[in-house]
Design an enzyme around this catalytic site. Structure first.
Site, short mmCIF file in Angstrom:
data_model
loop_
_atom_site.label_atom_id
_atom_site.label_comp_id
_atom_site.label_asym_id
_atom_site.label_seq_id
_atom_site.Cartn_x
_atom_site.Cartn_y
_atom_site.Cartn_z
N LYS A 79 0.86 -1.19 0.00
CA LYS A 79 0.00 0.00 0.00
C LYS A 79 0.89 1.24 0.00
CE LYS A 79 -3.98 1.80 2.61
NZ LYS A 79 -4.88 1.53 3.73
N SER A 154 -9.68 1.02 2.59
CA SER A 154 -8.92 1.87 1.69
C SER A 154 -7.77 1.17 0.98
CB SER A 154 -8.37 3.07 2.46
OG SER A 154 -7.43 2.62 3.43
N SER A 178 -9.45 -1.28 6.66
CA SER A 178 -8.86 -1.15 5.33
C SER A 178 -8.13 -2.36 4.78
CB SER A 178 -7.94 0.06 5.27
OG SER A 178 -8.72 1.21 5.20
#
Ligand code: GLN
Length: 490
Positions: A79, A154, A178
């Site tokens: 990420k 996310s 997330s």
């Protein structure tokens, strides 16, 4: 079989038997990314040169048979909120578009030392704020199962990359769902670790008291291999846990059943609004787990209804404070074509932050302002304690809890983006875990209308080993985690 179809474990075997080289493997992934990622859009940066160089190092290691680990030569992605030295780390925000950290975050450094090879960085909701990856400052990632749907958020890019065969595993970050939420939307296995189990050093913070780093992969076993590599105490993060880590993958190899485990089913998580097919899939999964020797009991987490308001209030407050440092002076974007220093601050933040980020900064600044602090932030912290106690109490009568991850399967792109409250409600089943700091695993347990369904398994602090055991045994009896989206063969 093509390299992208293999699990971490299978890839490792090919590498050590010298049936494929790390460089060949890397090139196969890079080629697939080039071909398929323009449709999925899971990467914001692909680190091609770096990757090939590191893959060659891994090949050297394999040749010499020195310092081999189960991850040597295995490609992965992270990420874009995890700092990577010399490689853009943007949090999918325009304000950090050109930011290159001069150090690696601890999780990345640890993976480097195992010989795992970074393929690139994944798209996300800006600074981790969102449940659909539509809040990225750059572009929206697509759900590999259906390109008209969101991948969840996310860490949507990281989940989509695993689901589409664009990385065998990824690192995500979970502040309020997330890792688990996109894992469930994309049909992959994702672990939200105990707060402090993995060092946060070098993770660009969203909410410092909630943030955790966790792996996403195609099976609980692969997740265990990655967790072993990244977990543990770090003197650079004083909130990291000192307890030693367990040999997770070895424990799994010895696990055959779940005899003696008590599984709690919290009644507040099986309520109106939960999609009927989703409930049916979960009930079937629970029966499967019972057939492995566990016993299911109903439990209650009475303060569940407060989880969303408490989570968002604390998030707004801590995020507004964490984001104050992006002022156009120290990092990233700097709007200099203005008349005064104040205008540098104002213009940079106006141009650099997206709408959702601005909304949260404003709400958080308000909640923290003199006269309101007690009424909002302090109150929310008190209710957070009640929510934590709910879990402590539940874990007196059961070992783990099983719940849905999200109320529905992946929604359509555009469906919730104009209504922030609607978007926040997508997190209704995931945020309490972060308020309590406990770990939770998301595993695929069904498909409805061509979109994956996820099951969430929660446990007490530092119970990763048990959660992985439940996930692993479940996956040894079922094949949901082996199903692939239609773009898999593209
Ligand atoms: N949906 C959560 C939010 O918008 C996700 C936070 C996270 O885990 N990074 O706050």
């Amino acid at each position: 079989m093509e390299p992208y179809e293999l699990s971490v474990q299978q890839t490792h075997e090919l590498l050590v038997n010298r049936e494929i080289s790390a460089e060949e493997l890397m090139r196969a992934y890079l080629e697939r990314i080039q071909r398929l990622d323009p449709k999925v859009k899971s990467y914001v940066t692909v680190t091609e040169e770096n990757a090939i160089e590191q893959a060659r190092d891994a090949d050297q290691r394999i040749k010499m048979g020195e310092g081999l680990t189960p991850l040597t030569g295995i490609p992965y992605a992270a990420k874009d909120s995890l700092s990577t030295r010399g490689i853009p780390t943007t949090c999918s925000s325009k304000i950090l578009e050109n930011y290159k950290p001069f150090y690696d975050c601890t999780a990345i450094r640890k993976l480097k030392s195992t010989g795992a090879v970074l393929l690139g960085k994944n798209n996300m909701d800006e600074f981790g704020m969102g449940s659909s990856t539509e809040n990225s400052g750059f572009f929206t990632t697509r759900n590999p199962w259906n390109f008209d749907h969101v991948p969840g958020g996310s860490s949507g890019g990281s989940a989509a990359a695993v689901a589409a065969g664009l990385a065998p595993f990824t690192l995500g970050e979970d502040t309020g769902g997330s890792v688990r939420h996109p894992a469930s939307f994309c049909g992959v296995t994702g672990l939200k670790t105990t707060y402090g189990r993995v060092s946060r050093y070098g993770l660009l913070p969203l909410v410092s008291s909630f943030d955790t780093i966790g792996p996403m992969a195609r099976s609980a076993y692969d997740v265990a291999l990655v967790l072993e590599a990244i977990a543990g105490h770090d003197p650079k993060d004083s909130t990291s846990r000192i307890e030693s880590i367990q040999p997770y993958s070895e424990i799994l190899r010895k696990t055959e059943n779940l005899r003696g485990l008590r599984i709690g089913i919290p009644k507040e998580y099986f309520v109106e609004g939960l999609d009927a097919e989703m409930e049916a899939a979960l009930r079937a999964a629970i029966r499967q787990i019972e057939s492995l020797g566990a016993r299911a009991v109903e439990v209650s987490l009475p303060h569940t209804q407060y989880a969303i308001p408490v989570y968002y209030l604390i998030l707004f407050a801590e995020a507004s404070s964490n984001l104050a440092k992006y002022d156009g002076v120290r990092f990233g974007l700097s709007e200099r074509n203005v008349d005064s220093l104040l205008d540098v601050y104002l213009k940079t933040r106006e141009m650099g932050f997206g709408a959702e980020t601005k909304r949260r900064i404003m709400l958080g600044t308000f909640a923290l302002s003199a006269g309101y602090y007690d009424a909002y932030y302090l109150k929310a912290q008190k209710v957070r304690t009640l929510i934590r106690r709910d879990f402590e109490k539940a874990f007196e009568t059961c070992d783990a809890l099983i719940t849905p991850v999200a109320p529905t399967t992946a929604f359509r792109i555009g469906e919730k983006i104009s209504n922030p409250l609607d978007m926040y409600l997508a997190d209704v089943f995931v945020v309490a875990v972060n308020l309590a700091g406990i770990p939770a695993l998301s595993v695929p347990c069904g498909i409805s209308n061509g979109l994956p369904i996820g099951m969430q398994i929660m446990g007490p602090h530092l119970s990763e080993e048990m959660l992985l055991r439940i996930g692993y045994t479940y996956q040894s009896q079922t094949d949901w985690h082996t199903k692939h989206p239609p773009c898999w063969n593209d």
